[in-house]
Scaffold this motif. Structure first.
Motif, PDB file in Angstrom:
ATOM      1  N   GLY A 195       4.031  20.955   2.017  1.00 42.70           N
ATOM      2  CA  GLY A 195       4.983  20.406   1.071  1.00 42.70           C
ATOM      3  C   GLY A 195       4.405  19.190   0.356  1.00 42.70           C
ATOM      4  O   GLY A 195       3.255  18.781   0.575  1.00 42.70           O
ATOM      5  N   SER A 196       5.246  18.589  -0.483  1.00 44.89           N
ATOM      6  CA  SER A 196       4.784  17.446  -1.284  1.00 44.89           C
ATOM      7  C   SER A 196       4.425  16.260  -0.410  1.00 44.89           C
ATOM      8  O   SER A 196       3.366  15.638  -0.582  1.00 44.89           O
ATOM      9  N   PHE A 197       5.289  15.909   0.545  1.00 47.80           N
ATOM     10  CA  PHE A 197       5.032  14.746   1.388  1.00 47.80           C
ATOM     11  C   PHE A 197       3.846  14.985   2.316  1.00 47.80           C
ATOM     12  O   PHE A 197       3.032  14.088   2.548  1.00 47.80           O
ATOM     13  N   TYR A 198       3.751  16.209   2.864  1.00 45.47           N
ATOM     14  CA  TYR A 198       2.618  16.511   3.737  1.00 45.47           C
ATOM     15  C   TYR A 198       1.310  16.441   2.949  1.00 45.47           C
ATOM     16  O   TYR A 198       0.307  15.906   3.433  1.00 45.47           O
ATOM     17  N   THR A 199       1.307  16.979   1.740  1.00 44.20           N
ATOM     18  CA  THR A 199       0.109  16.947   0.902  1.00 44.20           C
ATOM     19  C   THR A 199      -0.298  15.518   0.578  1.00 44.20           C
ATOM     20  O   THR A 199      -1.486  15.170   0.611  1.00 44.20           O
ATOM     21  N   TYR A 200       0.711  14.699   0.299  1.00 47.09           N
ATOM     22  CA  TYR A 200       0.406  13.307  -0.053  1.00 47.09           C
ATOM     23  C   TYR A 200      -0.142  12.539   1.142  1.00 47.09           C
ATOM     24  O   TYR A 200      -1.195  11.888   1.045  1.00 47.09           O
ATOM     25  N   PHE A 201       0.554  12.575   2.278  1.00 46.45           N
ATOM     26  CA  PHE A 201       0.176  11.727   3.408  1.00 46.45           C
ATOM     27  C   PHE A 201      -1.055  12.239   4.145  1.00 46.45           C
ATOM     28  O   PHE A 201      -1.875  11.443   4.607  1.00 46.45           O
ATOM     29  N   ARG A 202      -1.211  13.538   4.250  1.00 45.67           N
ATOM     30  CA  ARG A 202      -2.286  14.069   5.072  1.00 45.67           C
ATOM     31  C   ARG A 202      -3.531  14.432   4.284  1.00 45.67           C
ATOM     32  O   ARG A 202      -4.601  14.600   4.881  1.00 45.67           O
ATOM     33  N   GLU A 253      -3.514  22.303  -4.892  1.00 43.03           N
ATOM     34  CA  GLU A 253      -3.192  23.724  -5.026  1.00 43.03           C
ATOM     35  C   GLU A 253      -3.545  24.480  -3.752  1.00 43.03           C
ATOM     36  O   GLU A 253      -2.792  25.374  -3.318  1.00 43.03           O
ATOM     37  N   ALA A 254      -4.660  24.121  -3.138  1.00 49.53           N
ATOM     38  CA  ALA A 254      -5.035  24.768  -1.875  1.00 49.53           C
ATOM     39  C   ALA A 254      -4.049  24.417  -0.770  1.00 49.53           C
ATOM     40  O   ALA A 254      -3.703  25.265   0.067  1.00 49.53           O
ATOM     41  N   ALA A 255      -3.563  23.174  -0.778  1.00 50.10           N
ATOM     42  CA  ALA A 255      -2.585  22.776   0.229  1.00 50.10           C
ATOM     43  C   ALA A 255      -1.266  23.511   0.031  1.00 50.10           C
ATOM     44  O   ALA A 255      -0.609  23.914   1.005  1.00 50.10           O
ATOM     45  N   VAL A 256      -0.857  23.707  -1.215  1.00 48.44           N
ATOM     46  CA  VAL A 256       0.383  24.445  -1.494  1.00 48.44           C
ATOM     47  C   VAL A 256       0.263  25.890  -1.052  1.00 48.44           C
ATOM     48  O   VAL A 256       1.205  26.485  -0.496  1.00 48.44           O
ATOM     49  N   VAL A 257      -0.901  26.501  -1.282  1.00 45.39           N
ATOM     50  CA  VAL A 257      -1.122  27.880  -0.841  1.00 45.39           C
ATOM     51  C   VAL A 257      -0.997  27.994   0.667  1.00 45.39           C
ATOM     52  O   VAL A 257      -0.484  28.990   1.206  1.00 45.39           O
ATOM     53  N   ASP A 258      -1.454  26.944   1.381  1.00 48.08           N
ATOM     54  CA  ASP A 258      -1.374  26.939   2.848  1.00 48.08           C
ATOM     55  C   ASP A 258       0.014  26.586   3.351  1.00 48.08           C
ATOM     56  O   ASP A 258       0.233  26.512   4.571  1.00 48.08           O
ATOM     57  N   ILE A 310       0.834  -1.203   0.000  1.00 43.12           N
ATOM     58  CA  ILE A 310       0.000   0.000   0.000  1.00 43.12           C
ATOM     59  C   ILE A 310       0.870   1.255   0.000  1.00 43.12           C
ATOM     60  O   ILE A 310       0.620   2.213  -0.751  1.00 43.12           O
ATOM     61  N   PHE A 311       1.902   1.260   0.822  1.00 44.63           N
ATOM     62  CA  PHE A 311       2.774   2.434   0.929  1.00 44.63           C
ATOM     63  C   PHE A 311       3.525   2.682  -0.375  1.00 44.63           C
ATOM     64  O   PHE A 311       3.503   3.799  -0.924  1.00 44.63           O
ATOM     65  N   ILE A 312       4.164   1.644  -0.923  1.00 41.99           N
ATOM     66  CA  ILE A 312       4.988   1.801  -2.118  1.00 41.99           C
ATOM     67  C   ILE A 312       4.133   2.045  -3.355  1.00 41.99           C
ATOM     68  O   ILE A 312       4.397   2.963  -4.151  1.00 41.99           O
ATOM     69  N   CYS A 313       3.097   1.246  -3.543  1.00 40.41           N
ATOM     70  CA  CYS A 313       2.284   1.346  -4.764  1.00 40.41           C
ATOM     71  C   CYS A 313       1.477   2.638  -4.798  1.00 40.41           C
ATOM     72  O   CYS A 313       1.277   3.215  -5.878  1.00 40.41           O
ATOM     73  N   SER A 314       1.026   3.114  -3.651  1.00 38.85           N
ATOM     74  CA  SER A 314       0.285   4.372  -3.641  1.00 38.85           C
ATOM     75  C   SER A 314       1.196   5.544  -3.990  1.00 38.85           C
ATOM     76  O   SER A 314       0.789   6.464  -4.721  1.00 38.85           O
ATOM     77  N   MET A 315       2.420   5.515  -3.489  1.00 34.17           N
ATOM     78  CA  MET A 315       3.361   6.583  -3.831  1.00 34.17           C
ATOM     79  C   MET A 315       3.706   6.552  -5.317  1.00 34.17           C
ATOM     80  O   MET A 315       3.782   7.594  -5.979  1.00 34.17           O
TER      81      MET A 315
END
Length: 361
Positions: free
Chosen positions: A255-262, A247-252, A145-150
């Motif tokens: 980062g890339s990892f935070y956007t992906y995981f959270r 895009e909303a997460a980047v404005v706030d 799940i971790f590898i394939c989702s990334m």
């Protein structure tokens, strides 16, 4: 009209009638012969049956022909009353001996027992094997799940050189049969090395066979069992999510990892659940890689099943293959039960995830 005349009428009908199929006529004729033999031995028990049959005959004659529905009533009546009669305590002695000696499979067992399941449960060391199997399967599922989702998220959202070529290689892992990779996989993990470093230090590679390590290495590198399919599922799901979320997460300031995981992975829970069930079932039932890498049969339920019949024949001294096969069937039922329970509990979410992923559209 006595029962012999009724039998004679039905016998003529089954031999000459064109209303029903020939197969039904054949079965009916054989049942008539059997029924007449039983009636000769115990006429009083069957008088009520033939009263019903005579009634159906009178009705069908008034209708002008023998309709299939009356033939069905006739056959069902014979089977139902005959079954009850065979299991009755008042059946004649010759039928008691017949039931004991006849070599056919009966509708209901003479004496119910769970001995097959108990023996298979014991020989499989079921609780311990089930625990080790689920520890192995769940760990591989979490890694997948971790590898394939990334990987699926990267293919869906980022642009990089040779993206289409690499995604085509992912599709090839789905298409290419596993059998074509047996020899290279075996030789690779028979003398495992990382860029020649291990061989340079020790003088030889590491033999990883007879362990679970090859499966963990392949899964961590995105080459595990059906990993290509899981990458495709996640890729299709992430492509269907609106980019405005990121895009909303980047404005706030995310980062890339935070956007992906959270954010993205949380929204991908339907696909996560779908991949989890697929991975659990396929890893649980896998025998190809388990046999290829010679994983210990005591650790995996699928390997236990493959050796259960031989173990029972050796330990319990059962030489009849037909009997040992029954123990194998019991073991298969015990193996299937956990997966059926998981599917029942997660059925609704599984169907939702499958419909929203790339499986059906």
């Amino acid at each position: 009209m006595n029962y012999e005349e009724i039998l004679l009428n039905y016998a003529k009908y089954f031999q000459q009638s064109d209303v029903v199929e020939s197969a039904i006529r054949t079965v009916g004729w054989k049942l008539i012969l059997l029924l007449r033999g039983i009636c000769d031995a115990c006429q009083s028990v069957w008088e009520a049956v033939f009263r019903v049959l005579s009634f159906t005959q009178v009705i069908s004659e008034k209708l002008g022909t023998y309709y299939p529905i009356w033939n069905a009533i006739f056959l069902v009546t014979i089977l139902a009353v005959g079954t009850v009669f065979l299991y009755s305590e008042r059946r004649p002695p010759f039928l008691k001996n017949l039931i004991i000696t006849m070599a056919v499979v009966m509708l209901l067992p003479a004496e119910g027992t769970l001995q097959n399941y108990i023996t298979s449960f014991t020989r499989m060391t079921y609780p311990r094997t089930l625990a080790t199997t689920f520890a192995y399967v769940i760990s591989l599922t979490l890694i997948q799940i971790f590898i394939c989702s990334m990987a699926g998220y990267g293919f869906a959202r980022y642009e990089f050189p040779f993206k289409k070529v690499l995604f085509g290689c992912v599709i090839l892992t789905i298409v290419i049969p596993n059998d074509t990779l047996m020899l290279p996989l075996y030789t690779q993990f028979r003398n495992f090395d990382i860029f020649g470093i291990i061989h340079l230090v020790t003088g030889h590679g590491i033999n990883l066979l007879s362990t679970e390590v090859p499966m963990y290495i392949m899964t961590a590198l995105g080459c595990g069992l059906r990993s290509g399919l899981y990458i495709y599922i996640f890729n299709q799901f992430f492509r269907g999510l609106p980019k405005e979320i990121e895009e909303a997460a980047v404005v706030d300031g995310a980062g890339s990892f935070y956007t992906y995981f959270r954010i993205m992975l949380v929204n991908a829970m339907p696909s996560v659940l779908t991949v989890s069930i697929f991975s659990l079932v396929w890893q649980y039932n896998d025998t190809f890689y388990a046999k290829l890498f010679s994983i210990n049969s005591k650790l995996l339920m699928s390997m236990r099943i493959s050796t259960l019949r031989a173990s029972i024949e050796f330990i319990d001294q059962i030489k009849d293959t037909a009997v040992s096969q029954l123990y194998l069937y019991a073991g298969i039922v015990l193996m299937v039960i956990p997966i059926v329970i998981i599917y029942i509990l997660l059925q609704k979410r599984f169907i939702e995830g499958a419909s929203r992923s790339g499986i059906v559209g």
